[in-house]
Scaffold this active site. Structure first.
Site, short mmCIF file in Angstrom:
data_model
loop_
_atom_site.label_atom_id
_atom_site.label_comp_id
_atom_site.label_asym_id
_atom_site.label_seq_id
_atom_site.Cartn_x
_atom_site.Cartn_y
_atom_site.Cartn_z
N ALA A 291 -1.52 -4.94 3.46
CA ALA A 291 -2.81 -5.50 3.09
C ALA A 291 -2.85 -5.72 1.58
CB ALA A 291 -3.94 -4.57 3.54
N ILE B 65 -4.33 -4.08 -0.75
CA ILE B 65 -4.32 -2.89 -1.60
C ILE B 65 -3.08 -2.04 -1.38
CG2 ILE B 65 -5.55 -0.75 -2.14
CD1 ILE B 65 -6.95 -3.23 -3.12
N ALA B 66 -2.58 -1.93 -0.17
CA ALA B 66 -1.48 -1.01 0.12
C ALA B 66 -0.73 -1.48 1.36
CB ALA B 66 -2.03 0.40 0.34
N GLN B 67 0.40 -0.80 1.64
CA GLN B 67 1.13 -1.04 2.88
C GLN B 67 1.57 0.30 3.46
OE1 GLN B 67 4.27 -3.66 1.52
NE2 GLN B 67 5.79 -2.04 1.53
N VAL B 68 1.92 0.29 4.76
CA VAL B 68 2.19 1.52 5.50
C VAL B 68 3.60 1.51 6.06
CG1 VAL B 68 1.47 2.97 7.45
CG2 VAL B 68 -0.25 1.74 6.09
N ASP C 198 -15.34 -0.07 7.45
CA ASP C 198 -14.36 -1.16 7.53
C ASP C 198 -13.83 -1.24 8.96
OD1 ASP C 198 -12.96 -3.28 6.52
OD2 ASP C 198 -11.36 -2.10 5.62
N VAL D 125 5.07 -1.32 8.50
CA VAL D 125 4.44 -1.69 9.77
C VAL D 125 3.12 -2.41 9.55
CG1 VAL D 125 5.52 0.16 11.07
CG2 VAL D 125 3.34 0.58 9.94
N LYS E 187 1.24 5.79 3.41
CA LYS E 187 0.53 4.65 2.82
C LYS E 187 0.82 4.60 1.33
CE LYS E 187 -3.96 2.34 2.86
NZ LYS E 187 -5.33 2.35 3.44
#
Length: 525
Positions: free
Chosen positions: A131, A133-136, A289, A128, A154
């Site tokens: 980015a 660094i990571a994805q969700v 952030d 969904v 995550k």
């Protein structure tokens, strides 16, 4: 092999620099004549019609997610950048395509040692959010009580650490060049900026640290009723994967949708300012952030109109000294006490001790006075900061790297406030909060809290005092007799002075009594 990889990456960076004309942008900012000449030679024959700020942003996007993230951090350093460049870099976003769901599933199974279908009741393979660094991914999880709850998973992007370390090594090298060649290099501390970026980037690579940040913020914000922070599912938290409560909300950028749902947009803007100042000055621990992609608003009946914070990879911390210094600065600004602002800069060591207070006061007044009594739509904190930093060069102000994230977050808050309620008066909204905080810091409540904090230390120390005093008195020391004699002589002089004061006081009181009695006798007769 690593050396060749670094060389290849360095060559690619040089290619991008030349293609986008960044050599002209960067080299022309130095004062050495031979560097300016080199910039002119390298720019011959290239199409540089696009504005320099646009070319810089496009080059950073071409260089990859690490340089994009560095550009985002750099955009907060208005002391380093011209206004057009700072504004353009602020547009940088993590436009990174998601990695394969097969890779994500493999990471989850490696982290927890079980098939993903055994861990979750359901798991959505399509991410969904994605980015650098990571994805969700969304999923459902059955808890120990047997209830099924919605969660967000995550997953860290694989293979990030080698890429990050390689690019950071090159950034450190370039920062060294800037520091040695630029006239402002040492004052602006480019190496420290890169070191701070290094720290926060590596912190983001440890998802357990992010989960701990979220848990701390969640505890701090309890009872404030302004923001919701997802609960971490600690049984499923790993450095590469974390599982948290799924949050339902509307992105804060969808203002029309929020207004149609009945959300009080003006109150939402004021709550955002209160939330920021509470995290900064009360807790010294703040979400750093806060761009629109990480902020939502709840429409659920029980939490209607509250903020929802997401993504806690970057948080800022302030020491008690930092908090007190900043609060005094803000309070002095709000009161237009520019002399106190100048004195604080000198007291803190941010400017040389021999700086004239009246000159610094006059410079600060010239920057800030035009912006008071205006709604947010008519002012720009970014512009105020930019002019302050330009003034700082004249007075050789030492830029404090630990406040980079605070600058970034303050500008994020300004952007959110401008989108939600352009008529928001940031000064009048923040001033009562800061004045109350300052009162709490110096009032009896704060003193009582400090005494309670130190009570365990004193409880251990008091029983030892007789023994320590006895040992001190038993230990022979040269010159003790002379010092004791001097102390006794001083004590005798003090006793005589006290006796004189007491007798004089008694005489004064007796005289008053006699005078009063005399007056009453006259009246009576």
């Amino acid at each position: 092999m690593m050396r060749w990889g670094r060389f290849g990456r360095g060559a690619f960076i040089v290619f991008i620099v030349l293609r986008y004309g960044l050599d002209e942008l960067v080299l022309s900012s130095f004062q050495k004549p031979w560097i300016r000449l080199l910039a002119r030679v390298l720019s011959v024959g290239r199409d540089l019609r696009s504005p320099r700020a646009v070319r810089l942003r496009e080059a950073l996007e071409r260089l990859g997610p690490i340089f994009v993230k560095f550009g985002q951090v750099l955009s907060t350093r208005r002391d380093l950048l011209a206004p057009d460049i700072a504004e353009e870099l602020a547009k940088l976003q993590d436009r990174v395509p998601p990695f394969s769901s097969t890779v994500a599933v493999a990471s989850i199974e490696r982290a927890f040692g079980r098939p993903v279908d055994d861990i979750f009741e359901t798991f959505e393979r399509e991410p969904v959010a994605s980015a650098s660094i990571a994805q969700v991914h969304f999923a459902t999880l059955r808890n120990k009580a047997g209830d099924v709850r919605e969660v967000a998973v995550k997953v860290l992007r694989p293979g990030m650490l080698p890429v990050i370390d390689k690019d950071l090594s090159l950034m450190r090298m370039m920062a060294g060049w800037v520091e040695s060649l630029s006239a402002d290099g040492k004052r602006l501390k480019p190496r420290e900026v890169v070191a701070e970026f290094d720290k926060y980037l590596h912190d983001e690579l440890d998802l357990v640290r992010e989960a701990a940040n979220a848990a701390q913020l969640r505890r701090n914000m309890q009872g404030l009723d302004l923001v919701l922070i997802p609960e971490m599912i600690w049984d499923f938290c790993h450095p590469e994967v974390i599982v948290m409560e799924r949050m339902h909300g509307v992105p804060i950028s969808q203002v029309d949708r929020l207004r149609e749902a009945g959300v009080d947009i003006a109150k939402l803007a004021r709550d955002g300012v209160t939330l920021f100042f509470t995290q900064v000055f009360r807790d010294g621990f703040f979400h750093a952030d806060m761009h629109p992609g990480n902020i939502q608003v709840s429409l659920a009946p029980e939490t209607f109109g509250r903020y929802i914070s997401l993504d806690f990879g970057i948080v800022g911390t302030l020491t008690e000294y930092d908090k007190e210094y900043l609060a005094q600065n803000f309070t002095a600004f709000f009161r237009r006490d520019y002399k106190r602002v100048a004195e604080l800069h000198i007291e803190s060591g941010w400017v040389p001790e021999d700086t004239r207070v009246d000159e610094l006061e006059s410079a600060i007044r010239a920057v800030c006075e035009p912006y008071f009594d205006r709604p947010l739509k008519e002012i720009s904190l970014g512009m105020v900061l930019m002019r302050l930093f330009q003034t700082s060069r004249r007075f050789h102000v030492e830029i404090q790297p630990q406040l980079v994230l605070l600058q970034k977050t303050l500008l994020n808050i300004e952007g959110l406030g401008r989108d939600l309620d352009p008529d928001l008066d940031l000064w009048s909204t923040a001033k009562p909060f800061l004045e109350k905080w300052m009162l709490d810091q110096i009032g009896p409540k704060k003193l009582w809290e400090q005494l309670k904090d130190q009570a365990p230390h004193y409880a251990k120390l008091f029983p030892q005092l007789p023994r320590l005093l006895h040992e001190y008195l038993k230990t022979p020391r040269q010159g003790d007799a002379r010092q004791i004699e001097q102390l006794l002589a001083e004590q005798r002089r003090t006793n005589k002075l006290l006796q004189t004061l007491i007798y004089a006081g008694l005489g004064f009181v007796v005289s008053l009594i006699v005078l009063q009695v005399g007056i009453h006798l006259r009246v009576f007769y």
